[in-house]
Design a protein around this motif. Structure first.
Motif, PDB file in Angstrom:
ATOM      1  N   THR A   1     -48.696   5.227 -32.721  1.00 48.31           N
ATOM      2  CA  THR A   1     -47.398   4.569 -32.628  1.00 48.31           C
ATOM      3  C   THR A   1     -46.672   4.933 -31.344  1.00 48.31           C
ATOM      4  OG1 THR A   1     -45.289   4.131 -33.743  1.00 48.31           O
ATOM      5  CG2 THR A   1     -46.156   6.371 -33.942  1.00 48.31           C
TER       6      THR A   1
ATOM      7  N   PRO B   1     -42.274   6.538 -32.685  1.00 45.74           N
ATOM      8  CA  PRO B   1     -42.307   7.612 -33.685  1.00 45.74           C
ATOM      9  C   PRO B   1     -41.022   7.758 -34.475  1.00 45.74           C
ATOM     10  CG  PRO B   1     -42.206   8.513 -31.452  1.00 45.74           C
ATOM     11  CD  PRO B   1     -42.483   7.049 -31.313  1.00 45.74           C
TER      12      PRO B   1
ATOM     13  N   LEU C   1     -43.484   5.996 -37.602  1.00 51.57           N
ATOM     14  CA  LEU C   1     -44.428   7.088 -37.853  1.00 51.57           C
ATOM     15  C   LEU C   1     -44.802   7.181 -39.316  1.00 51.57           C
ATOM     16  CD1 LEU C   1     -46.052   9.645 -37.265  1.00 51.57           C
ATOM     17  CD2 LEU C   1     -43.894  10.924 -37.204  1.00 51.57           C
TER      18      LEU C   1
ATOM     19  N   MET D   1     -49.563   9.919 -30.932  1.00 51.11           N
ATOM     20  CA  MET D   1     -48.296   9.625 -30.277  1.00 51.11           C
ATOM     21  C   MET D   1     -48.299  10.212 -28.878  1.00 51.11           C
ATOM     22  SD  MET D   1     -45.799  10.428 -33.518  1.00 51.11           S
ATOM     23  CE  MET D   1     -46.943  11.666 -34.133  1.00 51.11           C
TER      24      MET D   1
ATOM     25  N   LEU E   1     -41.456  13.700 -28.794  1.00 51.79           N
ATOM     26  CA  LEU E   1     -42.262  12.521 -29.082  1.00 51.79           C
ATOM     27  C   LEU E   1     -41.598  11.313 -28.439  1.00 51.79           C
ATOM     28  CD1 LEU E   1     -43.135  13.175 -32.827  1.00 51.79           C
ATOM     29  CD2 LEU E   1     -44.548  13.633 -30.807  1.00 51.79           C
TER      30      LEU E   1
ATOM     31  N   HIS F   1     -40.886   7.391 -27.119  1.00 51.50           N
ATOM     32  CA  HIS F   1     -40.941   5.944 -27.342  1.00 51.50           C
ATOM     33  C   HIS F   1     -41.599   5.313 -26.118  1.00 51.50           C
ATOM     34  CE1 HIS F   1     -38.490   1.952 -27.191  1.00 51.50           C
ATOM     35  NE2 HIS F   1     -39.667   1.747 -27.765  1.00 51.50           N
TER      36      HIS F   1
ATOM     37  N   TRP G   1     -50.321   0.620 -27.563  1.00 55.06           N
ATOM     38  CA  TRP G   1     -51.424   1.220 -28.295  1.00 55.06           C
ATOM     39  C   TRP G   1     -52.265   0.131 -28.961  1.00 55.06           C
ATOM     40  CZ3 TRP G   1     -51.632   6.689 -28.432  1.00 55.06           C
ATOM     41  CH2 TRP G   1     -50.453   7.373 -28.078  1.00 55.06           C
TER      42      TRP G   1
END
Length: 271
Positions: free
Chosen positions: A123, A126, A130, A169, A176, A178, A209
């Motif tokens: 992802t 997150p 997530l 991620m 984490l 974006h 992704w």
């Protein structure tokens, strides 16, 4: 060594289709979403003008150079307002289209479970998605799938690829991240063969992704917001298996739980 199989975490009661549509509308996962019309159109225009930031690792060539063609696909597959003259203000995602896509995704998840496939989860959102990916990964693991483990030490976009709760991620500065970038997925798919691991049979992801995985020839299920047209175009072209339209970062990530419960129930992965 594959981690021991454990049962998936408990999910909320499974809503009916009508209840889920109302929930999506009430929480603004669909219906009158927070993304304004002008932002949607700006992204459609950027993709049509060849800005690869909005291609999500996909290769469109010169097939989508007209913003109005992009809008037409988004109206059909996500339910945004189809009037080209609507330039500002409220835009929409049709919650019925969201549920339709969840049901198509459930068919692909059932196929993965029946075949014991290798599945990779990732992802770029997150803070929003997530737990959706984590819950599906846990359910598929319990059904006998092999959840792909990401090799350690992968670097992409001035950060590293990490995997928590079976979900890959991007991390930068202990945060984490974006990201829309396809580079973290590229790093994973390049690394797996170097480590003697086969590529996944299925990728469940979002943003770049999902886009890069699909462009790489892998079967992919993606989640996408109405200002992220690339995955919808890829589904329209047959490059990506399913794209689920939704606001990918609503105020409370628990709002996605009934949607996840419905997805798993449709796939027969609830017990």
């Amino acid at each position: 060594m594959e981690p021991p199989v454990s049962p998936p975490p408990p999910q909320p009661a499974v809503p009916s289709r009508a209840e889920l549509i109302e929930h999506l509308r009430h929480t603004r996962i669909a219906g009158d979403v927070a993304t304004p019309r002008e932002n949607n159109l700006a992204h459609y225009r950027a993709l049509a003008n060849g800005d690869r930031h909005y291609w999500f690792g996909l290769e469109f060539g010169d097939r989508w150079t007209d913003e109005q063609d992009v809008l037409a696909v988004m109206a059909e597959r996500a339910g945004v307002v189809d009037d080209p003259g609507h330039r500002t203000g409220q835009d929409t995602i049709d919650p019925a289209l969201t549920v339709d896509a969840l049901e198509r995704a459930a068919v692909r998840l059932r196929k993965a479970a029946d075949a014991g496939e290798r599945v990779l989860f990732a992802t770029g959102h997150p803070g929003g998605l997530l737990d959706v990916h984590r819950s599906v990964a846990a359910a598929l693991r319990a059904a006998g799938c092999h959840i792909v483990r990401v090799p350690l030490g992968l670097v992409a976009d001035e950060g590293v690829v990490v995997q928590l709760a079976d979900v890959a991620m991007h991390e930068r500065g202990a945060t984490l991240w974006h990201t829309h970038s396809p580079e973290p997925m590229r790093a994973i798919l390049d690394a797996l063969p170097r480590h003697g691991e086969p590529l996944p049979d299925l990728v469940c992801a979002d943003h770049g992704w999902a886009g890069y995985a699909a462009q790489h020839g892998l079967d992919a299920v993606g989640f996408a917001d109405c200002n992220d047209p690339a995955l919808f175009l890829a589904e329209a072209e047959g490059t990506l298996s399913v794209t689920v339209p939704l606001d990918d970062h609503v105020v409370n990530p628990r709002f996605y739980e009934p949607m996840t419960a419905y997805l798993l129930a449709q796939a027969g992965l609830t017990g």
